[in-house]
Design a protein around this motif. Sequence first.
Motif: not given
Lengths: 308, 148
Positions: A134, A179, A257, A261, A264-265, A272-273, A275-276
């Motif tokens: 994460n 990535y 992205v 993500h 995915i949530w 994965y916030s 990452w965003v």
Amino acid sequence: MTATEPATADPTARRRGPRALLAAVDVRLTAPGPAYRLRAVHTLVALVVGLRLATRDWTAIADRPAVLTTHANLAGWLPAPLPPGALVALQLAGLLGVVLVVVRRLPHVGFVLAWVCYAALTALWGASGKVMHNDVLTVTVGVVLLFASVPPRGTPPDARAVRWGWPPRAALAVLATVYLLTGVQKLRHSGPDWVLSDNLAWVLRQGSSPFGPELTHLVADRVWLAQLFAAGALLLELTAPVWLAVRRTRAPFALAVLVMHGSIWAFLGLDYSAWVLTAAAVAVPMSLADGHRWVGLLGRLRSRPVQT
Amino acid sequence: MDDEAGPDDRRQRRRARAVTYGLIVVLLYAGAAQVEAWPLTAYRLFSGVRTDTGVQYRLVAVAPDGTRTPVVPTDPTEVSDQTSHLLPALRGASPERRRAMVDAWLDAAGLDPADVAQVRLERVTRRMDPRSLTWTDTDRTLVTEVTP
């Protein structure tokens, strides 16, 4: 220090092949850049670190017994379990570092302090036997900025130097590599079946959507739709270096992205916030044309007359 | 270009190359060699193909009368939940470490070791129904037993 872009008459431009490509990349990496761009990326990544530090109860680490704590990580040398007070002290020290970056008082020291505390806490958080991804992108991109020379107070924002040009570009390169790796590993371990089988349908079914099983069924029960999602995700990951190499496609990459993500949530309940936010903190400022700054954009928005 | 630059630019270019190329090489090596030493990771995110079948390790406390109780944390957090990934390591651990690990899991589950005769580590194969999204156990194998 110079106000010009790298020499376009570079002899590598006349050559062909991988060596010429690498030489061209090197020229772009080490070209002078404006002070305001490094300040923007440095501050935004620090704010992502601050947000992550502020929004988690790190004292949960203290409840994990020493015998169930793994040590194969950055913070493996720390005694376990750390008392809650020490964990809160790390959190507060990290937040102090973020404040120093934002107010531009000892910003380099502040960033190092914030990164060290954040990296230690996230390493300890994940020391339960499973690699937690994460926060790993934020930590890895942050490594680049540990070596950046932040423009001192009083530096004209438009001043250009090699020392201010390379760190944001290096952060882009690291973002692209990470990535790309996530996509390559899917191909390496699963091959085309990652997309062409009912793999993603089962991933969705075995997740836990915050919106309930209806959303899961909506996609998982239509194999073609799940395959379309899988193809989109894999394509985005594998082409990340291309998106991030071109200025105009960097902001769309950050948006793509967010969609990936975010879904995915929505489907799996996985956060994965970081990452965003990290992708946006690096890619969006680097998508602006030379001379366009956040402060300038905000100023123009504020100066617009209010329409009634 | 370096020939025309001042000493600071030359120094910064060396730093840029060392940091950028160095970090990329480390990331690529970790990916190729499957290194998992956080924050170094191979970035295997959902990289395996999933099917309707899965394997899970479970810890079960067995009372002297044979009653079986799953050993799960009574107050789970993300941190405590993830320790279940250490279950397969029980088999290769020393007897002292096994007992210490099992005692820690029993404590988190609110179970008194004095009330437990054996703790069994089981490898369970299960299958998911695509309609109900529920799992059904199809096979169970004893991996190891520990006396707390």
